[in-house]
Design a protein around this motif. Structure first.
Motif, PDB file in Angstrom:
ATOM      1  N   ASP A   1      -5.567  -0.761  -4.886  1.00  0.00           N
ATOM      2  CA  ASP A   1      -4.997  -1.339  -3.661  1.00  0.00           C
ATOM      3  C   ASP A   1      -5.989  -2.333  -3.066  1.00  0.00           C
ATOM      4  N   GLU A   2      -5.795  -3.591  -3.326  1.00  0.00           N
ATOM      5  CA  GLU A   2      -6.658  -4.672  -2.848  1.00  0.00           C
ATOM      6  C   GLU A   2      -8.146  -4.347  -3.030  1.00  0.00           C
TER       7      GLU A   2
ATOM      8  N   SER B   1       0.840  -1.208   0.000  1.00  0.00           N
ATOM      9  CA  SER B   1       0.000   0.000   0.000  1.00  0.00           C
ATOM     10  C   SER B   1       0.871   1.253   0.000  1.00  0.00           C
TER      11      SER B   1
HETATM   12 MG    MG Z   1      -2.027  -2.864   2.059  1.00  0.00          MG
END
Ligand code: MG
Ligand code: ADP
Length: 243
Positions: free
Chosen positions: A161-162, A41
């Motif tokens: 991000d995910e 991240s």
């Molecule tokens: Mg992360």
């Protein structure tokens, strides 16, 4: 499109990015994976200039992030970002979520912004929900709105991000489908995800990060999935756990 050279970052005494270097060419789809806390991240946020870094250089479409004279808000407006938790404005309708940044950041007229936003909403299959509020949508639908919102800004690159890890399993597919569509259209994308099906289907390269913020692997999809003998032991461990 994106170049990182020896990027290092610390939170106080803790190093979270360690000499990270990578190049992402126009039209490439790069998947970033690795254990929790490895700095995925943080890495992706430095590219959007949401996180400062102390050492190294990042260039996005020719703009140097490490140059103090760079207009960071302008750069940020051209880099689309989709987070794990959607981050839609709960008190605004879907349409207003899609238009607010176009109007406030890009200076578009409300009419132009609405036209562009609704076109992107149609693209993610949610035009019927344009007048609803985020709370009235499922998680998968909210994430598709978040993608449409990022696309409304005409980004030169999309960072994820995910994007599916907070979703119920039955909603993962609809979000991945939108991402696959984008990838097939030639969007430059960097995606932190553990969806290895997605990585196999559309990525060009896979970056594996390990604890301490080190890029341990940066290789083609074929090398990553089909040549385990050439991978680092830590990568193999990780793959064994998630595949
Ligand atoms: Mg992360
Ligand atoms: P990942 O996304 O791979 O799980 P992160 O980039 O979120 O990893 O975090 C990398 C490391 O940085 C972790 O050790 C995390 O605890 C630490 N970290 C993240 N954000 C902060 C912060 N705002 N302040 C201090 N440490 C942080």
């Amino acid at each position: 499109m994106i170049e990182l050279k020896n990027v290092s970052k610390w939170y106080g005494p803790v190093q979270v990015l360690n000499e990270c270097s990578a190049t992402i060419n126009k039209g490439e789809v790069v998947v970033v994976c690795g254990p929790s806390g490895s700095g995925k991240s943080t890495l992706i946020k430095t590219i959007n200039a949401l996180e400062p870094f102390q050492k190294g250089e990042i260039t996005v479409d020719g703009v140097k992030l490490h140059d103090p004279s760079t207009n960071l808000p302008k750069l940020r407006s051209r880099v689309g970002m989709v987070f794990q938790h959607f981050e839609l404005f709960p008190h605004l309708s879907v349409t207003d979520n899609l238009t607010i940044a176009q109007i406030k950041v890009l200076g578009r007229t409300p009419d132009d912004a609405k036209k562009r936003g609704l076109k992107m909403l149609e693209r993610v299959g949610l035009i019927a929900h344009k007048d609803k509020f985020p709370g009235q949508l499922s998680g998968g639908q909210q994430q598709r709105v978040a993608i449409a919102r990022a696309l409304s800004m005409d980004p030169i690159v999309m960072l994820f991000d995910e994007p599916t890890s907070a979703l119920d399993p039955e909603m993962v597919g609809e979000v991945l489908d939108v991402m696959v569509g984008l990838a097939n259209e030639g969007m430059t994308m960097m995606c932190v995800t553990h969806e290895m099906g997605f990585a196999r289907k559309v990525s060009n390269r896979v970056i594996f990060m390990d604890v301490g913020g080190k890029i341990l692997e940066d290789c083609s999809k074929d090398d990553f999935f089909n040549h385990p003998e050439a991978r680092q032991p830590r990568t193999k461990d990780f793959l064994n756990k998630i595949l």
